[in-house]
Write a protein that holds these residues in place. Structure first.
Motif, PDB file in Angstrom:
ATOM      1  N   TYR A  42     -47.038  19.005  63.225  1.00  0.00           N
ATOM      2  CA  TYR A  42     -46.948  17.460  63.936  1.00  0.00           C
ATOM      3  C   TYR A  42     -46.820  17.785  65.315  1.00  0.00           C
ATOM      4  CZ  TYR A  42     -45.693  12.861  65.017  1.00  0.00           C
ATOM      5  OH  TYR A  42     -45.687  11.398  65.576  1.00  0.00           O
ATOM      6  N   TYR A  43     -46.136  18.645  65.951  1.00  0.00           N
ATOM      7  CA  TYR A  43     -45.669  18.607  67.501  1.00  0.00           C
ATOM      8  C   TYR A  43     -47.035  18.838  67.950  1.00  0.00           C
ATOM      9  CZ  TYR A  43     -45.208  21.601  71.512  1.00  0.00           C
ATOM     10  OH  TYR A  43     -45.485  22.152  72.752  1.00  0.00           O
ATOM     11  N   GLU A  44     -47.804  19.961  67.292  1.00  0.00           N
ATOM     12  CA  GLU A  44     -49.327  20.099  68.136  1.00  0.00           C
ATOM     13  C   GLU A  44     -50.283  18.977  67.951  1.00  0.00           C
ATOM     14  OE1 GLU A  44     -49.221  25.011  67.238  1.00  0.00           O
ATOM     15  OE2 GLU A  44     -50.522  23.786  66.341  1.00  0.00           O
ATOM     16  N   TRP A  45     -50.221  18.283  66.806  1.00  0.00           N
ATOM     17  CA  TRP A  45     -51.156  17.079  66.516  1.00  0.00           C
ATOM     18  C   TRP A  45     -50.553  15.841  67.707  1.00  0.00           C
ATOM     19  CZ3 TRP A  45     -55.049  15.789  63.178  1.00  0.00           C
ATOM     20  CH2 TRP A  45     -55.413  14.536  62.974  1.00  0.00           C
ATOM     21  N   SER A  46     -49.512  15.582  67.790  1.00  0.00           N
ATOM     22  CA  SER A  46     -48.742  14.869  68.661  1.00  0.00           C
ATOM     23  C   SER A  46     -49.232  15.111  70.220  1.00  0.00           C
ATOM     24  CB  SER A  46     -47.340  14.494  68.624  1.00  0.00           C
ATOM     25  OG  SER A  46     -46.577  15.742  68.749  1.00  0.00           O
ATOM     26  N   THR A  49     -53.324  14.756  70.470  1.00  0.00           N
ATOM     27  CA  THR A  49     -53.836  13.345  70.470  1.00  0.00           C
ATOM     28  C   THR A  49     -53.008  12.369  71.450  1.00  0.00           C
ATOM     29  OG1 THR A  49     -52.201  12.777  68.775  1.00  0.00           O
ATOM     30  CG2 THR A  49     -54.543  13.526  68.265  1.00  0.00           C
ATOM     31  N   ARG A  50     -52.178  13.194  72.401  1.00  0.00           N
ATOM     32  CA  ARG A  50     -51.278  12.568  73.403  1.00  0.00           C
ATOM     33  C   ARG A  50     -50.451  11.458  73.017  1.00  0.00           C
ATOM     34  NH1 ARG A  50     -57.154  11.921  75.526  1.00  0.00           N
ATOM     35  NH2 ARG A  50     -57.664  13.969  76.296  1.00  0.00           N
ATOM     36  N   LEU A  51     -49.995  11.758  71.654  1.00  0.00           N
ATOM     37  CA  LEU A  51     -48.930  10.691  71.161  1.00  0.00           C
ATOM     38  C   LEU A  51     -47.577  10.835  72.153  1.00  0.00           C
ATOM     39  CD1 LEU A  51     -49.289  10.834  67.360  1.00  0.00           C
ATOM     40  CD2 LEU A  51     -49.760   8.900  68.942  1.00  0.00           C
ATOM     41  N   GLN A  52     -47.441  12.043  72.294  1.00  0.00           N
ATOM     42  CA  GLN A  52     -46.056  12.239  73.199  1.00  0.00           C
ATOM     43  C   GLN A  52     -46.201  11.462  74.503  1.00  0.00           C
ATOM     44  OE1 GLN A  52     -45.750  16.517  73.644  1.00  0.00           O
ATOM     45  NE2 GLN A  52     -44.785  16.850  71.690  1.00  0.00           N
ATOM     46  N   THR A  53     -47.169  11.393  75.211  1.00  0.00           N
ATOM     47  CA  THR A  53     -47.298  10.874  76.464  1.00  0.00           C
ATOM     48  C   THR A  53     -47.881   9.473  76.665  1.00  0.00           C
ATOM     49  OG1 THR A  53     -49.373  11.697  76.938  1.00  0.00           O
ATOM     50  CG2 THR A  53     -47.555  12.963  77.711  1.00  0.00           C
ATOM     51  N   GLU A  54     -48.723   9.089  75.638  1.00  0.00           N
ATOM     52  CA  GLU A  54     -49.140   7.724  75.578  1.00  0.00           C
ATOM     53  C   GLU A  54     -48.542   6.711  74.600  1.00  0.00           C
ATOM     54  OE1 GLU A  54     -53.423   8.120  75.305  1.00  0.00           O
ATOM     55  OE2 GLU A  54     -53.516   9.466  77.040  1.00  0.00           O
ATOM     56  N   GLN A  55     -47.795   7.282  73.607  1.00  0.00           N
ATOM     57  CA  GLN A  55     -47.252   6.312  72.650  1.00  0.00           C
ATOM     58  C   GLN A  55     -45.814   6.855  72.130  1.00  0.00           C
ATOM     59  OE1 GLN A  55     -50.789   7.042  71.066  1.00  0.00           O
ATOM     60  NE2 GLN A  55     -51.751   5.393  72.187  1.00  0.00           N
ATOM     61  N   GLY A  62     -42.698   8.886  64.341  1.00  0.00           N
ATOM     62  CA  GLY A  62     -43.530  10.008  63.408  1.00  0.00           C
ATOM     63  C   GLY A  62     -42.475  11.278  63.434  1.00  0.00           C
ATOM     64  N   TRP A  63     -41.716  11.888  64.466  1.00  0.00           N
ATOM     65  CA  TRP A  63     -40.992  12.645  64.332  1.00  0.00           C
ATOM     66  C   TRP A  63     -39.636  12.463  63.249  1.00  0.00           C
ATOM     67  CZ3 TRP A  63     -41.257  17.745  64.898  1.00  0.00           C
ATOM     68  CH2 TRP A  63     -42.068  17.930  66.225  1.00  0.00           C
ATOM     69  N   VAL A  64     -39.130  11.248  63.347  1.00  0.00           N
ATOM     70  CA  VAL A  64     -38.040  10.650  62.138  1.00  0.00           C
ATOM     71  C   VAL A  64     -38.578  11.065  61.025  1.00  0.00           C
ATOM     72  CG1 VAL A  64     -36.841   8.720  61.392  1.00  0.00           C
ATOM     73  CG2 VAL A  64     -36.834   9.154  63.853  1.00  0.00           C
ATOM     74  N   GLY A  65     -40.022  10.567  60.839  1.00  0.00           N
ATOM     75  CA  GLY A  65     -40.739  10.741  59.477  1.00  0.00           C
ATOM     76  C   GLY A  65     -40.782  12.036  59.039  1.00  0.00           C
ATOM     77  N   GLN A  66     -41.126  12.963  60.046  1.00  0.00           N
ATOM     78  CA  GLN A  66     -41.502  14.321  59.626  1.00  0.00           C
ATOM     79  C   GLN A  66     -40.216  15.028  59.227  1.00  0.00           C
ATOM     80  OE1 GLN A  66     -44.313  15.909  58.906  1.00  0.00           O
ATOM     81  NE2 GLN A  66     -45.551  13.686  59.486  1.00  0.00           N
ATOM     82  N   ALA A  67     -39.243  14.606  60.221  1.00  0.00           N
ATOM     83  CA  ALA A  67     -37.816  15.188  59.986  1.00  0.00           C
ATOM     84  C   ALA A  67     -37.221  15.088  58.606  1.00  0.00           C
ATOM     85  CB  ALA A  67     -36.807  14.694  61.078  1.00  0.00           C
ATOM     86  N   ALA A  68     -37.534  13.615  58.098  1.00  0.00           N
ATOM     87  CA  ALA A  68     -37.119  13.181  56.676  1.00  0.00           C
ATOM     88  C   ALA A  68     -37.800  13.926  55.621  1.00  0.00           C
ATOM     89  CB  ALA A  68     -37.122  11.732  56.731  1.00  0.00           C
ATOM     90  N   ILE A  69     -39.190  14.122  55.957  1.00  0.00           N
ATOM     91  CA  ILE A  69     -39.986  14.642  54.870  1.00  0.00           C
ATOM     92  C   ILE A  69     -39.588  16.146  54.850  1.00  0.00           C
ATOM     93  CG2 ILE A  69     -42.197  15.472  54.408  1.00  0.00           C
ATOM     94  CD1 ILE A  69     -43.368  13.001  55.793  1.00  0.00           C
ATOM     95  N   ALA A  70     -39.326  16.850  56.019  1.00  0.00           N
ATOM     96  CA  ALA A  70     -38.872  18.302  55.831  1.00  0.00           C
ATOM     97  C   ALA A  70     -37.568  18.420  55.368  1.00  0.00           C
ATOM     98  CB  ALA A  70     -38.641  18.679  57.532  1.00  0.00           C
ATOM     99  N   ALA A  71     -36.511  17.645  55.538  1.00  0.00           N
ATOM    100  CA  ALA A  71     -35.224  17.606  54.554  1.00  0.00           C
ATOM    101  C   ALA A  71     -35.566  17.517  53.197  1.00  0.00           C
ATOM    102  CB  ALA A  71     -34.273  16.499  55.349  1.00  0.00           C
ATOM    103  N   ALA A  72     -36.417  16.703  52.848  1.00  0.00           N
ATOM    104  CA  ALA A  72     -36.581  16.460  51.503  1.00  0.00           C
ATOM    105  C   ALA A  72     -37.351  17.782  50.793  1.00  0.00           C
ATOM    106  CB  ALA A  72     -37.656  15.305  51.087  1.00  0.00           C
ATOM    107  N   ILE A  73     -38.248  18.335  51.633  1.00  0.00           N
ATOM    108  CA  ILE A  73     -38.803  19.618  51.087  1.00  0.00           C
ATOM    109  C   ILE A  73     -37.744  20.828  51.086  1.00  0.00           C
ATOM    110  CG2 ILE A  73     -40.289  21.497  51.852  1.00  0.00           C
ATOM    111  CD1 ILE A  73     -42.009  19.297  53.015  1.00  0.00           C
ATOM    112  N   ALA A 101     -50.026   1.880  68.951  1.00  0.00           N
ATOM    113  CA  ALA A 101     -50.358   3.212  68.603  1.00  0.00           C
ATOM    114  C   ALA A 101     -51.857   3.562  68.406  1.00  0.00           C
ATOM    115  CB  ALA A 101     -49.472   3.730  67.641  1.00  0.00           C
ATOM    116  N   SER A 102     -52.243   4.469  68.443  1.00  0.00           N
ATOM    117  CA  SER A 102     -53.822   4.737  68.118  1.00  0.00           C
ATOM    118  C   SER A 102     -53.748   5.183  66.728  1.00  0.00           C
ATOM    119  CB  SER A 102     -54.290   6.050  68.988  1.00  0.00           C
ATOM    120  OG  SER A 102     -53.768   7.260  68.448  1.00  0.00           O
TER     121      SER A 102
END
Length: 278
Positions: A42-46, A49-55, A62-73, A101-102
């Motif tokens: 997700y870090y590399e994808w964001s 795709t310039r999510l970090q700088t543009e959105q 997105g990071w909140v979502g990925q962190a929650a999914i990672a915790a469940a895993i 967002a794009s």
């Protein structure tokens, strides 16, 4: 060029040893590996795709979502992780609908989140999961390595010149054949109960999906004008550069195993065994 290839081989071997050791150990260690891979993707994808700088607001969601999914895993709650993936995908779609967002944002949620879920669920905690994961690794690595060397040795028509000019049809064919051979070898030595015809068919499907995953990442990088997804791995670029084929192969293995399990009426539990018809 020779020095770059040597660095690529050395780092690749070291990574393979680490991954195989963690895969053999399984349990929390492999779930941790799956979660970390998903977060790095997700870090590399964001970044790509310039999510970090543009959105930035969408990227935080997105990071909140990925962190929650990672915790469940990490907790081994795969059904809950899938529910979280659907929930945060819906939120991402809402961002897109609100034009804040794009379209790459919801795609990144699924691409990274489902990678971690699929890896951890395929491995599971039993011997069948270990066999299935070793099978997937063997197929993907055989595809990647032989497609590269066969393509360089034979050459010929390009596979997808607009997306990845270096890939050839001969390389794709060589990768698929080697994947079937590698899958059959793994089935023979590690999965004696397996249906060999089923194992060969699954190996071929996963090889095709692995090559599609490679092309997909090439398309994303070409679309955004970047050479490597990051510089985290010496000689390989980023995590996405290293596992692009594995991602799509795991998606396919996860879906196939789930489908086979449901057809047999076994539910979601025996995903490793379901891949091979025993």
């Amino acid at each position: 060029m020779q020095q770059e290839l040597k660095l690529r081989i050395i780092s690749g071997v070291i990574l393979a040893i680490i991954v195989l050791a963690v895969t053999w150990y399984g349990g929390f260690a492999f779930r941790l590996l799956s979660a970390v891979i998903a977060l790095l993707i997700y870090y590399e994808w964001s970044t790509i795709t310039r999510l970090q700088t543009e959105q930035p607001v969408a990227n935080v969601a997105g990071w909140v979502g990925q962190a929650a999914i990672a915790a469940a895993i990490l907790l081994g709650r795969f059904d809950f992780a899938l529910s979280l993936l659907v929930f945060f995908f819906a939120i991402a779609v809402g961002f897109v609908a609100a034009q804040s967002a794009s379209r790459w944002f919801p795609a990144g949620i699924v691409y990274a989140g489902l990678t971690g879920i699929a890896l951890a669920e395929i491995r599971g905690g039993d011997a069948a999961g270990l066999q299935a994961m070793l099978f997937v690794f063997a197929v993907v690595w055989a595809t990647d390595i032989l497609a590269y060397f066969v393509g360089r040795a034979v050459g010929g028509p390009k596979l997808a010149p607009r997306i990845s000019p270096g890939k050839t049809q001969s390389g794709a064919f060589g990768g698929a054949v080697s994947a079937v051979i590698a899958g059959s070898v793994i089935a023979y030595f590690f999965i004696p109960e397996a249906d060999w015809l089923m194992a060969a068919a699954v190996a071929f499907i996963l090889s095709v999906c692995s090559q599609a995953g490679d092309l997909f990442e090439s398309f994303i990088k070409r679309r955004f004008g970047v050479k490597d997804s990051s510089h985290l791995i010496p000689g390989h670029g980023g995590v996405m550069d290293r596992v692009d084929g594995l991602i799509f192969a795991c998606f396919a293995a996860f879906l196939l195993a789930t489908l086979f399990s449901l057809i047999k009426g076994d539910g979601m539990a025996p995903l490793g065994a379901a891949l091979f018809g025993f």
